[in-house]
Design a protein around this motif. Structure first.
Motif, PDB file in Angstrom:
ATOM      1  N   UNK A  43     -14.638  -3.229   3.560  1.00 30.55           N
ATOM      2  CA  UNK A  43     -15.252  -3.080   4.883  1.00 30.55           C
ATOM      3  C   UNK A  43     -16.759  -3.035   4.830  1.00 30.55           C
ATOM      4  N   UNK A  44     -17.332  -2.447   3.787  1.00 26.63           N
ATOM      5  CA  UNK A  44     -18.796  -2.428   3.637  1.00 26.63           C
ATOM      6  C   UNK A  44     -19.354  -3.841   3.600  1.00 26.63           C
ATOM      7  N   UNK A  92     -20.112 -15.502  -1.466  1.00 24.76           N
ATOM      8  CA  UNK A  92     -20.194 -14.275  -2.259  1.00 24.76           C
ATOM      9  C   UNK A  92     -20.994 -13.243  -1.464  1.00 24.76           C
ATOM     10  N   UNK A  93     -20.342 -12.128  -1.116  1.00 23.28           N
ATOM     11  CA  UNK A  93     -20.982 -11.069  -0.332  1.00 23.28           C
ATOM     12  C   UNK A  93     -21.147  -9.830  -1.200  1.00 23.28           C
ATOM     13  N   UNK A  94     -22.345  -9.255  -1.169  1.00 27.82           N
ATOM     14  CA  UNK A  94     -22.639  -8.073  -1.998  1.00 27.82           C
ATOM     15  C   UNK A  94     -23.276  -6.995  -1.131  1.00 27.82           C
ATOM     16  N   UNK A 102     -30.418   4.310   1.566  1.00 29.93           N
ATOM     17  CA  UNK A 102     -30.814   2.908   1.776  1.00 29.93           C
ATOM     18  C   UNK A 102     -29.673   1.992   1.337  1.00 29.93           C
ATOM     19  N   UNK A 103     -29.435   0.928   2.116  1.00 31.96           N
ATOM     20  CA  UNK A 103     -28.394  -0.030   1.753  1.00 31.96           C
ATOM     21  C   UNK A 103     -28.945  -1.444   1.809  1.00 31.96           C
ATOM     22  N   UNK A 104     -28.366  -2.309   1.016  1.00 30.58           N
ATOM     23  CA  UNK A 104     -28.786  -3.715   0.958  1.00 30.58           C
ATOM     24  C   UNK A 104     -27.548  -4.600   1.031  1.00 30.58           C
ATOM     25  N   UNK A 105     -27.703  -5.727   1.676  1.00 32.04           N
ATOM     26  CA  UNK A 105     -26.623  -6.700   1.751  1.00 32.04           C
ATOM     27  C   UNK A 105     -27.125  -8.092   1.431  1.00 32.04           C
ATOM     28  N   UNK A 110     -28.668 -14.284  -0.995  1.00 34.92           N
ATOM     29  CA  UNK A 110     -29.809 -14.170  -0.086  1.00 34.92           C
ATOM     30  C   UNK A 110     -29.670 -12.929   0.794  1.00 34.92           C
ATOM     31  N   UNK A 111     -30.740 -12.124   0.920  1.00 34.35           N
ATOM     32  CA  UNK A 111     -30.672 -10.876   1.694  1.00 34.35           C
ATOM     33  C   UNK A 111     -30.291 -11.140   3.153  1.00 34.35           C
ATOM     34  N   UNK A 112     -29.449 -10.259   3.707  1.00 36.96           N
ATOM     35  CA  UNK A 112     -29.022 -10.381   5.101  1.00 36.96           C
ATOM     36  C   UNK A 112     -28.973  -8.994   5.726  1.00 36.96           C
TER      37      UNK A 112
END
Length: 554
Positions: A43-44, A92-94, A102-105, A110-112
């Motif tokens: 879900x994240x 590929x989702x990270x 702090x969170x990063x996606x 590529x950052x989103x």
């Protein structure tokens, strides 16, 4: 489809790396082993809000990576391409969550934003739990589900095309304006032009009028001045012309004495000629002058009028003709806009009628599809142990509604779970277990047309057992013919229907608890099904029962 999940330091999962396949994958394990934690990690990556409580105290961050194959998912492909995030058929989702919150996606490296993850996630996975069918509860999803089932793509495309043309026409009408304000503006422009055309002069004509005013205003003074000059230069006995003539006569006999005298005498002769010509021109000018108070008054009045007009239009008097040309162009544009507005309003009327006709046709198609879909779902609900439950799909058509790209219908999925119950919105009437089965019935009925390629059921079998559990399992397996289906279950009857089975267990080592997930081979799967059937003590009879269930599922 979902091909891989990799998790590092997330809740009680230290490390997990699992590959997933097509068909129905079942996830089993003891209560509390952490089966749902894996879905929380997924879900994240699909846009859920980050929760720092999921980061272990001894870890700097949690990291979840999921991989999808979007070969057969044109919606996701279009989204990725539009966002410039595409990478052939892979996605590929990270997602990383740090201890500080702090969170990063990222998508394909590529950052989103979280919003982008959520938008893409809705095209990749549909998660169905006891308490919230995330997409199905949304009116837009209910309408889209019915439309996909109906298969009336041509009717929807017709609506879309007509709506697009209608919006373009309406936008142009608004841009051109119209109404009372426009008429008032044109009336003002006409009045201003009449006033300017009656009075305004060209730049050259204004300069000439201004010069005439100066001449008339100083006519007496000019006549007197001219006469005085003529007397001193030509008319009197002592005028300059006479003196020059006398000087020339006196010097003429001596011209041969010295060239300088001859040269001087020639200059005097030229001066006489120029003086005579100048005096003739001055006399002609003076003879033409007259003192005309009436004409002077007229010219003054005209100049005053021009100055007043110039102040009104905030310009100079010699620019009034250009102002008139500008206003005339504006008026012509407005009047031509009237012609265009008439054309546009005629188009709007025609397009509106076409839209209403197409909208009514689409509504009838939806009503027909609603009957068939309701019947299919209700049959499935009976098989799923809800014989008194029913789905009612209401299509409410409002021809007076504001046109939209989807037509003029409201689509509502109402249900009743008992024969004597009044139908109500699906999210308010059904309990958790009932909602799971209703959602499953809808998924199975619309399997061939559903858009989302991967469906996850989190304990869809909650609150059921026995024969009904086996029915749920067979329906999930049937659904897996058209989708990748992942199901978390506690029931052996459901687990036996899986094409593959994953086991989640919890281990305690040196005061540290961790969850792991692994793919079971045939023997391990038999033991797991037997455990689910027999509990603590697994007997030969239990294993035989498990073997029979697996064989029957195949």
């Amino acid at each position: 489809m979902l091909t891989r999940i990799t998790i590092r330091d997330f809740a009680i999962i230290d490390s997990l790396d699992i590959e997933l396949s097509e068909g129905l994958s079942v996830i089993t394990g003891e209560t509390g082993a952490g089966k749902s934690i894996v879905l929380d990690g997924l879900g994240l990556c699909l846009g859920d809000r980050a929760d720092t409580s999921m980061v272990p105290t001894d870890a700097a961050r949690s990291e979840v990576t999921v991989a999808f194959d979007v070969t057969n998912n044109p919606q996701a492909q279009r989204w990725l391409s539009a966002e410039a995030l595409d990478d052939e058929d892979q996605c590929l989702i990270r997602r990383v969550i740090h201890q500080n919150g702090r969170s990063q996606g990222s998508i394909n490296g590529r950052p989103v934003t979280r919003s982008q993850l959520e938008s893409l996630g809705s095209l990749l996975v549909g998660i169905h739990g006891q308490h919230a069918h995330q997409q199905l509860l949304k009116p837009t999803t209910q309408r889209r589900t019915l439309d996909n089932y109906a298969g009336h793509d041509e009717a929807l495309q017709t609506i879309k095309v007509i709506y697009g043309h209608l919006q373009s026409v309406i936008a142009e009408i608004e841009q051109l304006g119209g109404g009372d304000d426009q008429e008032d503006r044109k009336a003002l422009l006409r009045y201003q032009l009449e006033e300017l055309d009656a009075s305004a002069l060209s730049e050259a004509a204004y300069a000439e009028l201004n010069q005439e005013q100066k001449r008339l205003a100083s006519a007496g003074e000019l006549i007197e001045c001219c006469q005085h000059v003529l007397d001193s230069l030509y008319d009197s006995d002592t005028a300059a012309h006479s003196l020059l003539a006398n000087a020339q006569r006196q010097l003429a006999p001596h011209e041969t004495s010295d060239p300088a005298i001859a040269e001087a005498n020639e200059l005097f002769a030229n001066a006489m000629v120029q003086t005579q010509e100048a005096c003739q021109q001055l006399r002609h000018f003076a003879d033409g002058l007259e003192i005309d108070p009436q004409r002077l008054s007229e010219v003054d009045a005209k100049l005053s009028q021009l100055n007043d007009l110039a102040r009104k239009h905030q310009t100079e008097p010699d620019q009034l003709e250009q102002v008139a040309d500008t206003l005339r162009g504006t008026l012509e544009a407005l009047e031509s806009a009237d012609t265009r507005l008439a054309e546009l309003n005629a188009q709007k009327t025609q397009l509106t009628q076409e839209y209403l006709t197409a909208s009514a046709r689409l509504s009838k198609s939806r009503e027909e599809a609603a009957k068939h879909l309701s019947a299919e779902v209700n049959k499935l609900l009976s098989e799923l142990g809800m014989p008194g439950a029913a789905l009612f799909i209401r299509v409410i058509h409002n021809p007076n509604a504001t046109p939209s790209i989807h037509g003029q219908d409201e689509v509502h999925f109402d249900v009743c779970t008992n024969p004597d119950q009044t139908p109500g919105p699906i999210q308010r009437v059904a309990s958790g277990g009932e909602l799971s089965r209703i959602g499953l019935a809808i998924e199975v009925a619309t399997a061939r047309t559903a858009e989302i390629p991967c469906l996850i059921f989190d304990e869809a079998d909650s609150g059921i057992g026995g024969a009904i559990a086996e029915v749920v399992g067979t329906k999930l397996r049937l659904l897996a013919q058209h989708h990748q289906v992942i199901c978390i279950t506690h029931l052996a009857q459901v687990a036996a229907q899986g094409h593959t089975q994953l086991q989640v267990d919890k281990q305690h080592q040196q005061g540290h608890t961790q969850t792991r997930m692994r793919l079971l081979n045939d023997n391990e799967r038999l033991e797991e099904i037997a455990r689910m059937l027999g509990g603590v003590e697994i007997t030969p009879a239990t294993r035989d029962h498990a073997k029979e269930m697996l064989k029957r599922a195949e």
